[in-house]
Motif scaffolding. Sequence first.
Motif, mmCIF file in Angstrom:
data_model
loop_
_atom_site.group_PDB
_atom_site.id
_atom_site.type_symbol
_atom_site.label_atom_id
_atom_site.label_comp_id
_atom_site.label_asym_id
_atom_site.label_seq_id
_atom_site.Cartn_x
_atom_site.Cartn_y
_atom_site.Cartn_z
ATOM 1 N N GLN A 7 -5.346 3.742 8.638
ATOM 2 C CA GLN A 7 -4.895 4.204 7.324
ATOM 3 C C GLN A 7 -4.932 3.082 6.299
ATOM 4 O O GLN A 7 -5.469 3.235 5.193
ATOM 5 N N LEU A 19 0.815 -1.212 0.000
ATOM 6 C CA LEU A 19 0.000 0.000 0.000
ATOM 7 C C LEU A 19 0.854 1.270 0.000
ATOM 8 O O LEU A 19 0.369 2.347 -0.342
ATOM 9 N N MET A 62 -3.051 8.753 -3.581
ATOM 10 C CA MET A 62 -4.193 8.475 -2.722
ATOM 11 C C MET A 62 -3.931 8.968 -1.312
ATOM 12 O O MET A 62 -4.782 9.630 -0.695
ATOM 13 N N ASP A 63 -2.749 8.672 -0.782
ATOM 14 C CA ASP A 63 -2.420 9.045 0.584
ATOM 15 C C ASP A 63 -2.460 10.565 0.763
ATOM 16 O O ASP A 63 -3.012 11.073 1.749
ATOM 17 N N LYS A 97 -7.439 2.567 2.980
ATOM 18 C CA LYS A 97 -6.884 2.436 1.631
ATOM 19 C C LYS A 97 -7.421 1.176 0.941
ATOM 20 O O LYS A 97 -7.749 1.212 -0.261
#
Length: 289
Positions: free
Chosen positions: A230, A121, A127-128, A234
């Motif tokens: 987190q 990930l 995205m983060d 995701k």
Amino acid sequence: MALKHTMNVVRAAPGFRQQAAGVLRPILETRSQISKSGDKPIYDNAVQWLLDEYKSVGKKLTAEALAQDELLLTVASIHSSSATELSILFDMLDYPESMAEIRAEISEVQKKHPTWSRIDLNPLKVMDSFMKESQRYHSFPQLTMQRVAVADWKFKDGLVIQAGTQVAFPNLEIALDDKIHPNASTFDPKRYLRKRDEIDPTKFHFASTTDDSLHFGAGFHACPGRVLAQDAMKLIFIHLLTQYDVKYPEEGQKRPPSMPLDFNIMPNVMAPLLFKERGQRVYRPPGVR
């Protein structure tokens, strides 16, 4: 009205704890017997984790203590993660170009890591960054780092905090302060991606606790589950964005107004959204076939 609601919830809390203790007592008794027998536990859940933890420090876990700990875990993890996930989704719908870029990033990373371990990930930096900017711009907790002074404390400017004083930081004001975040009133999906590239690649990710990001607290008492939260969020977005198209019911509709609740600012959980499996023609509300 908000204060009255808060007081009603506070008054009801002892009853909820007693009810939870009653539900958990037979479960705890069964687990305790297994523990005494020396048999290897067959469960891997919070009840067993707490039982093992209490045993490791020489404490007896009662049904009342178990109920309190379980309720605390529930309050600390479920509604905060789900509310944050929904809030980020609302922002993705308002920034479709970012959603498309995140989808492309997922596809590119998935070519190399089709099974999605936690390490896999890490390359999802676009995205983060979007998640962290959404967290900043639409802060869920209004207050963070709640503390109680155990002794008098005097600051260099002469301000004195007396023992017993409760202190907290205004999370929303910090998140929207131009002195801390340049152009703070602008939603910048790649704000934190640039910070990672230009300042420090090991900081400024969604679960980071830094001087300019107090959403998860700071120091020794920072949220211990923030990295797990987190990664879970995701994985949800990976499934959601690769399997579904999502939109508001009305063309041109934007993010619905958030709702203050106690010391939090909740996304509107009642706002309708339409989903369709990618490749299909018809949008439907969730759960409707």
